[in-house]
Motif scaffolding. Structure first.
Motif, PDB file in Angstrom:
ATOM      1  N   LEU A 197       0.837  -1.202   0.000  1.00 40.61           N
ATOM      2  CA  LEU A 197       0.000   0.000   0.000  1.00 40.61           C
ATOM      3  C   LEU A 197       0.872   1.253   0.000  1.00 40.61           C
ATOM      4  O   LEU A 197       1.994   1.240   0.499  1.00 40.61           O
ATOM      5  CB  LEU A 197      -0.871   0.010   1.254  1.00 40.61           C
ATOM      6  CG  LEU A 197      -1.707  -1.252   1.477  1.00 40.61           C
ATOM      7  CD1 LEU A 197      -2.438  -1.167   2.814  1.00 40.61           C
ATOM      8  CD2 LEU A 197      -2.695  -1.447   0.342  1.00 40.61           C
ATOM      9  N   ILE A 198       0.309   2.328  -0.531  1.00 37.49           N
ATOM     10  CA  ILE A 198       1.023   3.602  -0.516  1.00 37.49           C
ATOM     11  C   ILE A 198       0.685   4.347   0.777  1.00 37.49           C
ATOM     12  O   ILE A 198      -0.474   4.418   1.190  1.00 37.49           O
ATOM     13  CB  ILE A 198       0.652   4.441  -1.755  1.00 37.49           C
ATOM     14  CG1 ILE A 198       1.173   3.744  -3.023  1.00 37.49           C
ATOM     15  CG2 ILE A 198       1.215   5.865  -1.646  1.00 37.49           C
ATOM     16  CD1 ILE A 198       0.719   4.377  -4.326  1.00 37.49           C
ATOM     17  N   VAL A 234       9.307   1.100   1.091  1.00 39.52           N
ATOM     18  CA  VAL A 234       7.963   1.652   1.314  1.00 39.52           C
ATOM     19  C   VAL A 234       7.681   2.703   0.243  1.00 39.52           C
ATOM     20  O   VAL A 234       8.587   3.412  -0.198  1.00 39.52           O
ATOM     21  CB  VAL A 234       7.830   2.242   2.741  1.00 39.52           C
ATOM     22  CG1 VAL A 234       8.795   3.401   2.967  1.00 39.52           C
ATOM     23  CG2 VAL A 234       6.392   2.705   3.024  1.00 39.52           C
ATOM     24  N   ALA A 235       6.419   2.769  -0.187  1.00 40.42           N
ATOM     25  CA  ALA A 235       5.998   3.751  -1.193  1.00 40.42           C
ATOM     26  C   ALA A 235       5.280   4.892  -0.469  1.00 40.42           C
ATOM     27  O   ALA A 235       4.359   4.649   0.301  1.00 40.42           O
ATOM     28  CB  ALA A 235       5.070   3.083  -2.208  1.00 40.42           C
ATOM     29  N   PRO A 276      -4.864   2.251  -0.686  1.00 37.02           N
ATOM     30  CA  PRO A 276      -4.888   1.863  -2.095  1.00 37.02           C
ATOM     31  C   PRO A 276      -6.101   2.522  -2.742  1.00 37.02           C
ATOM     32  O   PRO A 276      -6.856   3.232  -2.058  1.00 37.02           O
ATOM     33  CB  PRO A 276      -5.076   0.343  -2.030  1.00 37.02           C
ATOM     34  CG  PRO A 276      -5.928   0.142  -0.819  1.00 37.02           C
ATOM     35  CD  PRO A 276      -5.575   1.263   0.151  1.00 37.02           C
ATOM     36  N   SER A 277      -6.290   2.315  -4.032  1.00 36.91           N
ATOM     37  CA  SER A 277      -7.482   2.853  -4.678  1.00 36.91           C
ATOM     38  C   SER A 277      -8.729   2.208  -4.068  1.00 36.91           C
ATOM     39  O   SER A 277      -8.709   1.033  -3.687  1.00 36.91           O
ATOM     40  CB  SER A 277      -7.412   2.594  -6.184  1.00 36.91           C
ATOM     41  OG  SER A 277      -7.070   1.242  -6.435  1.00 36.91           O
ATOM     42  N   ARG A 331       5.237   2.496 -12.232  1.00 33.68           N
ATOM     43  CA  ARG A 331       3.872   2.679 -12.744  1.00 33.68           C
ATOM     44  C   ARG A 331       3.786   4.088 -13.301  1.00 33.68           C
ATOM     45  O   ARG A 331       3.999   5.047 -12.549  1.00 33.68           O
ATOM     46  CB  ARG A 331       2.860   2.494 -11.612  1.00 33.68           C
ATOM     47  CG  ARG A 331       1.432   2.834 -12.044  1.00 33.68           C
ATOM     48  CD  ARG A 331       0.409   2.557 -10.973  1.00 33.68           C
ATOM     49  NE  ARG A 331       0.420   3.579  -9.931  1.00 33.68           N
ATOM     50  CZ  ARG A 331      -0.352   3.545  -8.841  1.00 33.68           C
ATOM     51  NH1 ARG A 331      -1.163   2.519  -8.645  1.00 33.68           N
ATOM     52  NH2 ARG A 331      -0.296   4.505  -7.955  1.00 33.68           N
ATOM     53  N   GLY A 347       2.180  -4.943  -7.596  1.00 28.15           N
ATOM     54  CA  GLY A 347       0.931  -4.622  -8.285  1.00 28.15           C
ATOM     55  C   GLY A 347       0.966  -4.968  -9.766  1.00 28.15           C
ATOM     56  O   GLY A 347      -0.069  -5.120 -10.411  1.00 28.15           O
TER      57      GLY A 347
HETATM   58  P1  AMP Z   1      -2.907   1.241  -5.595  1.00 24.98           P
HETATM   59  O1  AMP Z   1      -2.797   1.852  -4.260  1.00 24.98           O
HETATM   60  O2  AMP Z   1      -4.018   0.251  -5.734  1.00 24.98           O
HETATM   61  O3  AMP Z   1      -2.952   2.295  -6.632  1.00 24.98           O
HETATM   62  O4  AMP Z   1      -1.561   0.443  -5.802  1.00 24.98           O
HETATM   63  C1  AMP Z   1      -0.328   0.910  -5.303  1.00 24.98           C
HETATM   64  C2  AMP Z   1       0.778   0.555  -6.249  1.00 24.98           C
HETATM   65  O5  AMP Z   1       2.034   0.906  -5.671  1.00 24.98           O
HETATM   66  C3  AMP Z   1       0.813  -0.923  -6.549  1.00 24.98           C
HETATM   67  O6  AMP Z   1       1.097  -1.097  -7.922  1.00 24.98           O
HETATM   68  C4  AMP Z   1       1.922  -1.399  -5.661  1.00 24.98           C
HETATM   69  O7  AMP Z   1       2.500  -2.605  -6.109  1.00 24.98           O
HETATM   70  C5  AMP Z   1       2.905  -0.230  -5.696  1.00 24.98           C
HETATM   71  N1  AMP Z   1       3.775  -0.229  -4.508  1.00 24.98           N
HETATM   72  C6  AMP Z   1       3.420   0.029  -3.236  1.00 24.98           C
HETATM   73  N2  AMP Z   1       4.476  -0.126  -2.393  1.00 24.98           N
HETATM   74  C7  AMP Z   1       5.529  -0.488  -3.160  1.00 24.98           C
HETATM   75  C8  AMP Z   1       6.895  -0.802  -2.896  1.00 24.98           C
HETATM   76  N3  AMP Z   1       7.394  -0.787  -1.677  1.00 24.98           N
HETATM   77  N4  AMP Z   1       7.680  -1.148  -3.924  1.00 24.98           N
HETATM   78  C9  AMP Z   1       7.190  -1.164  -5.191  1.00 24.98           C
HETATM   79  N5  AMP Z   1       5.901  -0.886  -5.508  1.00 24.98           N
HETATM   80  C10 AMP Z   1       5.086  -0.557  -4.510  1.00 24.98           C
END
Ligand code: AMP
Ligand code: MG
Length: 347
Positions: A66-67, A120-121, A144-145, A197, A230
């Motif tokens: 998750l972001i 972490v994102a 997430p979305s 992405r 993702g």
């Molecule tokens: P969403 O919140 O549904 O838009 O998805 C969040 C996106 O960020 C997904 O594609 C995750 O795989 C990607 N993401 C989140 N944390 C990381 C991370 N630590 N490394 C790489 N990608 C991440």
């Protein structure tokens, strides 16, 4: 569970509504809230139990991280081991805004947030309602979305109601999202930085600031061990079977008209995803225009909503015009390719 919906005017934010939503976050509940990209489904970044509820409500695979959404740079600093040098430059230039930075995580971030990764994102959204909610909650919010996993993302509160009503505590409704596609995810743990992405922040604008930035090679392949978890899941799927028709736009229109006539003759209901420049060419068919093909931002804004409208129209096939993958057009084409499960027709 009954899901409450609170309307919030983004230009005159009602403090009571934000306080109510922040109380839900602090108590371990789930709040869907607007961001400038898409609606997010938020929980407290420090509450593992609440975070697990996000995965359950969405049907999201546990290893898809998750972001973390922050309202201050100091909150981001707590989530990472350190800021790499280019993080500071990017934060200065692009935050708040649709740019998510992947960095080494600190021990404060629960591993349920990162799907067990050591990175972490993090991003700071620019939507004023999102920022107020994070501030008032006194904690970073993971989100997430706010859609069922696999469905198109949600860009207004009705989309969220359609997917998640009864599964979450509260929805803050402040109207449609401005950008309409998710944030750009940029991996700063490798050199040169790589876009995992494409999204609301363009590759061109990142290159202006950093010089060398690449698209992750995983963006065009479908890897078994992706950098960004993702990448490996089905995404954005409308109910209909979707095809992207690509080539010179004149040929694309001819091809779509021929195919649509053929389907119609066979009694198969078909929808055409067109653009302002071409929509009038498909008279007699169920056609929706996503926007102006010379302004990919206009298409980004409407794209997920158009997929959801085709769902409601119950078409069996969607024929979609490709657009140029430039600027935000790159993010649109990335979403379109996934929505079509990579099925192309050359005109
Ligand atoms: P969403 O919140 O549904 O838009 O998805 C969040 C996106 O960020 C997904 O594609 C995750 O795989 C990607 N993401 C989140 N944390 C990381 C991370 N630590 N490394 C790489 N990608 C991440
Ligand atoms: Mg998503």
């Amino acid at each position: 569970m009954k899901t409450r919906v609170l309307k919030v005017d983004p230009s005159n934010i009602d403090a009571d509504s934000i306080r109510e939503a922040a109380e839900v976050i602090k108590a371990g509940g789930l709040v869907a809230f607007p961001t400038e990209t898409v609606y997010g489904l938020g929980a407290s970044a420090l509450d593992e139990k609440a975070i697990r509820k996000i995965f359950t409500a969405k049907g999201r695979p546990q290893d898809n991280p998750l972001i973390l959404h922050v309202a201050a740079v100091s909150q981001a600093a707590e989530a990472v081991e350190f800021f790499p040098p280019n993080a500071k430059i990017l934060i200065d230039k692009f935050w708040p805004g649709p740019l998510t930075l992947v960095m080494k995580k600190s021990s404060k971030v629960p591993s349920v947030v990162t799907g067990g990764l050591d990175t972490v994102a993090v991003r700071m959204p620019s939507d004023p309602v999102a920022l107020e909610l994070i501030r008032c909650s006194n904690v970073a919010i993971v989100a997430p979305s706010a859609n069922i996993s696999g469905h198109p993302s949600t860009t207004n509160a009705q989309h969220v109601i359609d997917d998640l009503s009864g599964k979450i505590d509260l929805i803050l409704d402040s109207g449609p999202c401005r950008v309409g596609v998710e944030s750009t995810v940029l991996d700063l743990t490798i050199s040169p930085p790589a876009v995992l992405r494409p999204g609301g922040t363009t590759l061109e604008s990142l290159r202006q600031v950093l010089g060398n930035v690449v698209y992750s090679p995983f963006l065009t392949e479908r890897p078994s061990q992706p950098r960004s978890p993702g990448m490996k899941y089905a995404h954005y799927l409308p109910k209909a079977d979707m095809y992207i028709v690509r080539g010179n736009i004149g040929d694309v229109v001819k091809k779509i008209r021929a195919l649509a006539s053929e389907y119609k003759k066979r009694g198969i209901s078909v929808g055409v995803l067109a653009t302002d420049q071409t929509a009038s060419e498909y008279e007699g068919f169920a056609v929706l225009s996503a926007g102006n093909r010379d302004r990919p931002e206009s298409i980004a804004e409407c794209f997920f909503g158009i997929l959801r409208r085709f769902d409601k129209m119950n078409v069996s096939i969607i024929l979609s015009e490709a657009i140029d993958a430039e600027g935000v057009g790159m993010a649109v084409m990335n979403r379109m390719e996934k929505a079509a499960a990579y099925k192309f027709i050359d005109a």
